[in-house]
Scaffold this active site. Structure first.
Site, PDB file in Angstrom:
ATOM      1  N   ASP A 201       0.742  -1.338   0.205  1.00 41.86           N
ATOM      2  CA  ASP A 201      -0.478   0.212  -0.463  1.00 41.86           C
ATOM      3  C   ASP A 201       0.941   1.197  -0.224  1.00 41.86           C
ATOM      4  O   ASP A 201       2.294   1.404   0.038  1.00 41.86           O
ATOM      5  CB  ASP A 201      -0.753  -0.241   1.099  1.00 41.86           C
ATOM      6  CG  ASP A 201      -2.349   0.640   0.561  1.00 41.86           C
ATOM      7  OD1 ASP A 201      -2.678   2.006   0.378  1.00 41.86           O
ATOM      8  OD2 ASP A 201      -3.316  -0.004   0.616  1.00 41.86           O
ATOM      9  N   HIS A 276      -2.443   2.947  -4.312  1.00 49.58           N
ATOM     10  CA  HIS A 276      -2.039   2.901  -3.001  1.00 49.58           C
ATOM     11  C   HIS A 276      -0.285   1.977  -3.267  1.00 49.58           C
ATOM     12  O   HIS A 276      -0.477   0.919  -2.643  1.00 49.58           O
ATOM     13  CB  HIS A 276      -2.889   1.505  -3.002  1.00 49.58           C
ATOM     14  CG  HIS A 276      -3.737   2.042  -2.255  1.00 49.58           C
ATOM     15  ND1 HIS A 276      -3.894   2.511  -1.256  1.00 49.58           N
ATOM     16  CD2 HIS A 276      -5.169   1.817  -3.006  1.00 49.58           C
ATOM     17  CE1 HIS A 276      -5.263   3.208  -0.947  1.00 49.58           C
ATOM     18  NE2 HIS A 276      -5.932   2.649  -2.126  1.00 49.58           N
ATOM     19  N   GLU A 341      -9.861   2.564  -6.200  1.00 48.49           N
ATOM     20  CA  GLU A 341      -9.658   4.014  -5.037  1.00 48.49           C
ATOM     21  C   GLU A 341      -8.561   4.665  -6.276  1.00 48.49           C
ATOM     22  O   GLU A 341      -7.145   5.051  -6.166  1.00 48.49           O
ATOM     23  CB  GLU A 341      -9.227   4.259  -4.236  1.00 48.49           C
ATOM     24  CG  GLU A 341     -10.257   4.142  -3.230  1.00 48.49           C
ATOM     25  CD  GLU A 341      -9.805   3.300  -1.988  1.00 48.49           C
ATOM     26  OE1 GLU A 341     -11.080   4.251  -0.828  1.00 48.49           O
ATOM     27  OE2 GLU A 341      -9.106   3.809  -1.539  1.00 48.49           O
TER      28      GLU A 341
HETATM   29  C1  ACM Z   1     -10.596  -0.224   0.273  1.00 48.04           C
HETATM   30  O1  ACM Z   1     -11.399  -0.532   0.983  1.00 48.04           O
HETATM   31  N1  ACM Z   1     -10.029   0.362  -0.617  1.00 48.04           N
HETATM   32  C2  ACM Z   1     -10.887  -1.779  -0.841  1.00 48.04           C
END
Ligand code: ACM
Ligand code: ZN
Length: 542
Positions: A201, A276, A341
């Site tokens: 991440d 991420h 995201e």
């Molecule tokens: C997530 O909670 N961004 C998968």
């Protein structure tokens, strides 16, 4: 004195004949069918475990578990006898067991017989037997004062869903191997069988990749801002050392994978892309659209605009090299590639990304993400792996064989199942265990939301809107623990238990058998087990 000894002898002889008091069964998740008969079966030092070579994993698991909790060192033998716990592997359909994870457990005062068609079923039979013993067995023995007796039962059992999962984010805070194993022990006791390991991440890279040593030399470490709120942490300054973080070596990964396999748990690694991944650009800035070197963020990043460049073939070469090593480490059929995201600000401005859109005849940046994922999927398939990703991978078109993990609600999962894709349901509303479990005032700081135990217990991975013909695509469900606000192992357990107990029952027990009040009653005993096992569960329901 002599009188006293013979008196004791008589009492103990009489008590051998008497009923040994046993607890009512309090099994979580609740078995499909359970009948209790009068009487009990007791362990003593002569009790044998009977197993063949094929049923040995379950037998060894039980032997070690009993030894740790009771001090009794039971022998394993091949020959059937009385005073024994017998593991019996049979052909499908025999003894009413047909599910590969199903089992039957039938006990008399002389024998406990666990029957299944696969080693996984035998192991689940052993996990059920574990919960029939007094809770003290979960701790470190011996307890000479305790009679290790179980009630006599006839249990037939099998899971409602194939995917009974839990995700742990080991990036936002890093957890040692010992903690991961401790959690695996507990999720296995709950008959959960998928552990989704979030290893990449923005705030860190947590898996050793031999070809790219900078990922663990640089990207795994951030400046320590643990004293500041997650969302208000300034970036690393010149001259400051990055000391917070860590990573798992490939040897440690293999060790955890093997440990999990013995517990019938498949580990699915998550290697995030295209977003991420800020930490990667601290080592390899040339993989982003801007090429700008950044430091590993010590806290929140939002929106996430520093993402892999989709127009740069060296990004795919890098990812394929990474995924080749990952595929070699994890026997799982799945590799999770994130996909969530990704804000496409840079893709819109990047000449390489725009050239890719033009060359491939894509409509927009959404379709560029779909191109990205489909290209990765093709590579994973060539390694014998399947792609699984968060539901954003639906946008711009789903990669042909992809499995979808539906987190922003049930809708993504419904859409994917409708299109013939497999789905794991993990909506925030029931499955995000980083949410508060009680009133904010009485809880440690959490990310937000509200997900009490009672609501987790209402989770059903098959939403009413789903067409009957698509139900088969719902593999199951999963609880997710994101750890921005969870800095320690103890805190992670506090957020997981007992909500994970509820999740386990949601995914194992047939809907028609579920009953929240009955669950709470069994949970009392489970809490005693957790006390002995050293699990830091939340007592919030009191
Ligand atoms: C997530 O909670 N961004 C998968
Ligand atoms: Zn680009």
């Amino acid at each position: 004195m002599k009188h006293f000894i013979s008196f004791l002898l008589i009492v103990s002889m009489v008590s051998c004949q008497q009923e040994i008091p046993v607890n009512e069964p309090a099994i979580i998740p609740l078995p499909v069918s359970l009948k209790q008969n009068p009487g009990s079966f007791s362990l003593n030092k002569n009790t044998r475990i009977v197993a063949s070579a094929e049923s040995m994993p379950a037998a060894e698991f039980l032997r070690d578990f009993i030894q740790k909790g009771t001090g009794l060192e039971l022998k394993i033998s091949e020959k059937e006898k009385s005073n024994a716990i017998i593991f019996s592997l049979v052909e499908p359909g025999k003894d009413s067991v047909s599910d590969p994870e199903g089992y039957s457990l039938i006990s008399t005062s002389k024998k406990v017989r666990i029957t299944a068609i696969s080693p996984a079923g035998l192991l689940y039979g052993a996990q059920t037997l574990r919960q029939l013993f007094p809770p003290e067995i979960e701790g470190a023995g011996p307890h000479p004062e305790i009679q290790w007796a179980v009630p006599l039962v006839e249990i037939y059992d099998q899971p409602a869903f194939r995917w009974r999962g839990m995700m742990l984010d080991c990036v936002r805070h890093f957890f040692p191997v010992s903690h991961v194993k401790h959690l695996l022990d507990q999720i296995a006791a709950l008959k959960m069988n998928h552990f989704h390991w979030h290893l990449v991440d923005d705030q860190g890279w947590r898996i050793e990749i031999l070809k790219y040593p900078e990922l663990t030399k640089t990207s795994a470490w951030r400046v320590d801002r643990e004293d500041l709120p997650w969302g208000e942490r300034p970036s690393q300054k010149a001259g400051e050392e990055a000391t917070y973080g860590g990573f798992y070596t490939q040897d440690e990964i293999r060790e955890v994978v093997a440990y999990a396999a013995k517990l019938n748990i498949e580990i699915i690694p998550e290697i995030e892309m295209p977003a991420h991944v800020s930490c990667v650009f601290a080592s390899y800035p040339e993989l982003s659209c801007t090429g700008k070197k950044i430091t590993v963020p010590p806290g929140g990043v939002w929106p996430i605009t520093d993402i892999y460049c989709a127009g740069n073939d060296s990004v795919f070469a890098f990812l394929e090299n990474v995924l080749s090593e990952v595929a070699g480490l994890f026997p799982s059929k799945y590799i999770h590639v994130g996909g969530d995201e990704a804000t496409k600000t840079e893709w819109k401005k990047c000449p390489k990304c725009q050239a890719r859109i033009k060359k491939e005849g894509l409509k927009n940046e959404q379709e560029l993400q779909s191109y990205f994922m489909s290209r990765i999927e093709k590579f994973l398939n060539s390694k014998g792996k399947n792609l699984i990703g968060w539901d954003e991978i639906l946008e711009g078109g789903l990669a042909p064989q992809a499995t979808v993990m539906s987190w922003r609600g049930f809708e993504g999962g419904i859409e994917a199942a409708g299109a013939g894709h497999d789905v794991v349901m993990s909506p925030t509303s029931y499955c995000y265990f980083d949410y508060y479990q009680g009133p904010k005032e009485s809880e440690p700081l959490a990310i937000g939301g509200f997900l009490p135990l009672s609501k987790v217990y209402q989770f059903n991975p098959v939403p009413a809107e789903l067409k009957a013909e698509n139900i088969k695509h719902i593999l199951g469900g999963q609880a997710n623990l994101w750890t921005e606000f969870i800095p320690t192992p103890e805190h992670s357990e506090y957020m997981l238990f007992p909500r994970l107990d509820a999740m386990a029952e949601d995914l194992w027990t047939p809907l028609k058998n579920k009953n929240y009040d009955d669950f709470l009653k069994r949970l009392q005993i489970q809490f005693e087990r957790y006390d002995f096992a050293g699990v830091n569960y939340s007592k919030n329901i009191y």
